[in-house]
Write a protein that holds these residues in place. Structure first.
Motif, PDB file in Angstrom:
ATOM      1  N   ARG A  18       0.844  -1.211   0.000  1.00 33.60           N
ATOM      2  CA  ARG A  18       0.000   0.000   0.000  1.00 33.60           C
ATOM      3  C   ARG A  18       0.871   1.249   0.000  1.00 33.60           C
ATOM      4  O   ARG A  18       0.586   2.215  -0.724  1.00 33.60           O
ATOM      5  N   THR A  21       2.352   1.664  -3.516  1.00 35.96           N
ATOM      6  CA  THR A  21       1.345   2.097  -4.491  1.00 35.96           C
ATOM      7  C   THR A  21       0.982   3.564  -4.284  1.00 35.96           C
ATOM      8  O   THR A  21       0.897   4.338  -5.250  1.00 35.96           O
ATOM      9  N   ARG A  24       3.844   5.636  -5.455  1.00 42.16           N
ATOM     10  CA  ARG A  24       3.840   5.684  -6.924  1.00 42.16           C
ATOM     11  C   ARG A  24       2.890   6.771  -7.421  1.00 42.16           C
ATOM     12  O   ARG A  24       3.243   7.581  -8.275  1.00 42.16           O
ATOM     13  N   ASP A  25       1.681   6.783  -6.864  1.00 39.61           N
ATOM     14  CA  ASP A  25       0.670   7.733  -7.320  1.00 39.61           C
ATOM     15  C   ASP A  25       1.054   9.186  -7.029  1.00 39.61           C
ATOM     16  O   ASP A  25       0.624  10.093  -7.738  1.00 39.61           O
ATOM     17  N   THR A 104       4.709  -0.557  -8.514  1.00 36.97           N
ATOM     18  CA  THR A 104       3.436  -1.198  -8.834  1.00 36.97           C
ATOM     19  C   THR A 104       3.439  -2.682  -8.491  1.00 36.97           C
ATOM     20  O   THR A 104       2.460  -3.202  -7.951  1.00 36.97           O
TER      21      THR A 104
END
Length: 164
Positions: A18, A21, A24-25, A104
């Motif tokens: 989590r 991710t 990454r965003d 990812t």
């Protein structure tokens, strides 16, 4: 009675994924919006390294995890230098692509590893902060991901019996 230390003894195998991710965003769009010369900026927290070097180091670490390549001396200073050198001819975009793939795809691999790779997600979060700090972004080590990073730090330090 449950003490705070007991709470940190319980591993959430999905937490590293989590964190990656969410990172990454937040980070990849920032990286894709930067000019090529910004990747040559020195990173104060990593003497001798540029933003590009930090990204190459992180993306190589993710690739090693995804390919289960853990040869002797992996993640050592010499190994880090080799990983950066191997990417010397790559474009910044290619390094960001590899980095994004790692952010990812590494979460499930880390989850299945039983905790031994959890610190990789924490290290990536720290390096993402190093990059944001280099770019002059406010709250480089704060934001929405800070509670996840602190929870992971608490677990890892308790597991390894470090002082809280």
């Amino acid at each position: 009675m449950t003490t705070p230390a007991d709470v940190h003894d319980v591993r959430d195998p999905e937490l590293p994924g989590r964190l990656l991710t969410d990172e990454r965003d937040a980070l990849v769009p920032l990286l894709r919006a930067r000019k090529d010369e910004d990747f040559a900026l020195p990173v104060a927290a990593c003497p001798g390294w540029t933003v590009r070097d930090v990204l190459a180091h992180c993306s190589a670490a993710f690739t090693r995890v995804l390919e289960s390549r853990f040869e002797k001396g992996v993640f050592s200073p010499g190994s880090n230098d080799r990983d950066i050198a191997e990417r010397a001819d790559w474009s910044n975009g290619r390094i960001v692509d590899e980095f994004e793939r790692g952010l990812t795809e590494a979460g499930p691999v880390i989850a299945r590893a039983g905790g031994v790779l959890d610190v990789l997600a924490l290290g990536e979060w720290v390096h993402a902060g190093d990059i944001r700090e280099t770019f002059g972004e406010p709250g480089a080590y704060g934001g929405d991901r800070l509670p996840q990073a602190l929870a992971l730090l608490a677990y890892v330090t308790c597991r390894d019996r470090h002082l809280p």
